[in-house]
Design an enzyme around this catalytic site. Sequence first.
Site, mmCIF file in Angstrom:
data_model
loop_
_atom_site.group_PDB
_atom_site.id
_atom_site.type_symbol
_atom_site.label_atom_id
_atom_site.label_comp_id
_atom_site.label_asym_id
_atom_site.label_seq_id
_atom_site.Cartn_x
_atom_site.Cartn_y
_atom_site.Cartn_z
ATOM 1 C CB SER A 7 4.640 2.571 -9.306
ATOM 2 O OG SER A 7 4.100 3.888 -9.374
ATOM 3 C CG HIS A 32 1.723 1.135 -6.044
ATOM 4 N ND1 HIS A 32 1.379 0.811 -4.755
ATOM 5 C CD2 HIS A 32 2.285 2.369 -5.979
ATOM 6 C CE1 HIS A 32 1.723 1.798 -3.943
ATOM 7 N NE2 HIS A 32 2.274 2.766 -4.661
ATOM 8 C CG ASP A 34 2.493 5.899 -6.590
ATOM 9 O OD1 ASP A 34 2.405 5.649 -5.375
ATOM 10 O OD2 ASP A 34 3.289 5.322 -7.357
ATOM 11 C CG MET A 36 1.303 11.567 -6.010
ATOM 12 S SD MET A 36 2.948 11.909 -6.632
ATOM 13 C CE MET A 36 3.724 10.300 -6.409
ATOM 14 C CG HIS A 65 0.691 5.087 -1.962
ATOM 15 N ND1 HIS A 65 2.025 5.184 -2.307
ATOM 16 C CD2 HIS A 65 0.558 5.678 -0.751
ATOM 17 C CE1 HIS A 65 2.672 5.815 -1.338
ATOM 18 N NE2 HIS A 65 1.812 6.138 -0.390
ATOM 19 C CG MET A 67 1.472 9.515 -1.438
ATOM 20 S SD MET A 67 2.699 9.177 -2.697
ATOM 21 C CE MET A 67 1.707 8.228 -3.830
ATOM 22 C CG MET A 136 6.133 6.316 1.884
ATOM 23 S SD MET A 136 5.636 5.811 0.213
ATOM 24 C CE MET A 136 6.919 6.497 -0.807
ATOM 25 C CG ASP A 172 5.863 3.078 -2.951
ATOM 26 O OD1 ASP A 172 6.552 3.173 -3.975
ATOM 27 O OD2 ASP A 172 4.738 3.616 -2.826
#
Length: 211
Positions: A7, A32, A34, A36, A65, A67, A136, A172
């Site tokens: 990540s 990966h 993330d 957000m 991913h 979020m 998750m 994850d």
Amino acid sequence: MVLIAPSMLSADFSALRKDLEEVEQAGADLIHWDIMDGHYVPNLTFGAGVVKQLRPYSKLPFDVHLMVTNPDDMISWFAEAGADIITVHAEVCPHLDRTLDVIRATGCQAGVSLNPSTPEDVLNYVLDKTDVILVMTVNPGFGGQVFLDSQLEKIRRIKAMIGDRDIKIEVDGGINPMTAAECISVGADILVAGTSVFAGRNFRKNIEALR
Ligand code: DX5
Ligand code: ZN
């Protein structure tokens, strides 16, 4: 064989390109990202522009991913930025079936993520349009949290639901050599790891330890 997805949340943000290149050389299988938004989770990270500018520096699949509260608005941004997998959270997709179609229509693989408190039944009627299920194993928002053992049973159940479909289970949050082994034993195919890959910057050794 299990795939390792470092990540970039745990990378040095002042040297993302260098860290991206180094984790690839150290044997990572996927990268990966993330994403957000400061709404869905209490943290703010990368936009599509960041992912796009780093795309030329890696041959590995980019695993995005999302979020965010409004993933439908952002699918095309990240597809155009060079994502290979786009994962949305089931909790914020009132029309999950349609959202997965939209992701696949971009040419990306479609992923569904479940928070620790989300039951696996939300997957019941979308399995045939899902490529990746991201469980998750912490509450999303931050790296460095403690793995939630409660999710092992969920992973086991999802594995059974998948049957012979070609769907990968990704885990994850809080993944280290010990929790990795537990996840693999119940059916995980892809391990996302931030803290445990970037620890001490011993990328190769850390990735091998997870395998
Ligand atoms: C958490 C993110 C994870 C996070 C994992 O919201 O989805 O990908 O980076 O970090 P570690 O491995 O440190 O738990
Ligand atoms: Zn993630």
